[in-house]
Design a protein around this motif. Sequence first.
Motif, PDB file in Angstrom:
ATOM      1  N   ARG A   5       0.818  -1.254   0.122  1.00 13.21           N
ATOM      2  CA  ARG A   5      -0.005  -0.033  -0.023  1.00 13.21           C
ATOM      3  C   ARG A   5       0.956   1.222   0.058  1.00 13.21           C
ATOM      4  O   ARG A   5       0.550   2.240  -0.603  1.00 13.21           O
ATOM      5  N   ASN A   6       1.846   1.387   0.692  1.00 12.04           N
ATOM      6  CA  ASN A   6       2.823   2.541   0.838  1.00 12.04           C
ATOM      7  C   ASN A   6       3.722   2.725  -0.391  1.00 12.04           C
ATOM      8  O   ASN A   6       3.791   3.718  -0.888  1.00 12.04           O
ATOM      9  N   LEU A   7       3.935   1.324  -0.857  1.00 12.06           N
ATOM     10  CA  LEU A   7       4.668   1.641  -2.296  1.00 12.06           C
ATOM     11  C   LEU A   7       4.060   2.084  -3.331  1.00 12.06           C
ATOM     12  O   LEU A   7       4.226   2.927  -4.096  1.00 12.06           O
ATOM     13  N   VAL A   8       2.622   1.688  -3.223  1.00 12.53           N
ATOM     14  CA  VAL A   8       1.471   2.183  -4.248  1.00 12.53           C
ATOM     15  C   VAL A   8       1.316   3.708  -4.131  1.00 12.53           C
ATOM     16  O   VAL A   8       1.309   4.627  -4.926  1.00 12.53           O
ATOM     17  N   MET A   9       1.591   4.042  -2.844  1.00 10.55           N
ATOM     18  CA  MET A   9       0.977   5.717  -2.352  1.00 10.55           C
ATOM     19  C   MET A   9       2.214   6.333  -2.937  1.00 10.55           C
ATOM     20  O   MET A   9       1.888   7.547  -3.382  1.00 10.55           O
ATOM     21  N   ALA A  10       3.326   5.908  -2.472  1.00  5.81           N
ATOM     22  CA  ALA A  10       4.414   6.616  -2.796  1.00  5.81           C
ATOM     23  C   ALA A  10       4.376   6.892  -4.347  1.00  5.81           C
ATOM     24  O   ALA A  10       4.755   7.944  -5.012  1.00  5.81           O
ATOM     25  N   ALA A  11       4.459   5.691  -5.094  1.00  4.58           N
ATOM     26  CA  ALA A  11       4.406   5.821  -6.604  1.00  4.58           C
ATOM     27  C   ALA A  11       3.523   6.676  -7.142  1.00  4.58           C
ATOM     28  O   ALA A  11       3.737   7.411  -8.107  1.00  4.58           O
ATOM     29  N   LEU A  12       2.296   6.531  -6.601  1.00  5.16           N
ATOM     30  CA  LEU A  12       1.084   7.744  -7.173  1.00  5.16           C
ATOM     31  C   LEU A  12       1.703   9.065  -6.861  1.00  5.16           C
ATOM     32  O   LEU A  12       1.479   9.930  -7.945  1.00  5.16           O
ATOM     33  N   MET A  13       2.146   9.426  -5.999  1.00  2.00           N
ATOM     34  CA  MET A  13       2.499  10.796  -5.651  1.00  2.00           C
ATOM     35  C   MET A  13       3.682  11.424  -6.403  1.00  2.00           C
ATOM     36  O   MET A  13       3.464  12.405  -7.016  1.00  2.00           O
TER      37      MET A  13
END
Length: 196
Positions: A5-13
């Motif tokens: 989840r954190n990887l996805v959020m960081a990539a999205l940002m």
Amino acid sequence: MVSTRNLVMAALMMAITAALGMVKISFPLFNEVPITGQTLGIMLAGALLGARLGGISVAAFVALVAVGVPLLAGGRGGIGIFASASGGWVLSWPLAAYLIGYLVEKSWYSLRTWKVLLFNILGGIVVVYVIGMAYQAALTGVPFYTVAIKSMIFLPGDLLKAAVAAVIAVRLRYAYPLIQVAAPSDRFGDQRGQTL
């Protein structure tokens, strides 16, 4: 350990910050550094993801720029960016995101739009400007006060971005919080904060 989840959020940002680079206005006779939408992404990274994840996502963004990925406004990338007038501004971004995120986390249970606006101004404007202007002055040999005066062209847009990021962050904090902060009672081992 970093969750999926954190990887996805960081990539999205990172993707949002890159997309905001499509907004670019240049005034080369006034300041060599272009006006872009990317500082909005930096403010959002800290305010939405928190200190650690926000700082890491922006640091990863800057690292990708350094190795040549054209993520900056105008499709710029490469280590040469850091030998240009823009270099210090870009290098300041991870610290700005971290500071904004830290302040948001500390105020999580009393978060208001005006507070996030102040955090965005402190991290996303004051920190970015001081580092960016000092680096630009040192690199170009132009006196700091001259660079500071020339940089005031950025201020109206950055204040608007700070306000937009604050509104988005507070709305998402209540609708879909991305930051995980322990409840006050969890931090103190008792029931203090239950009435907040």
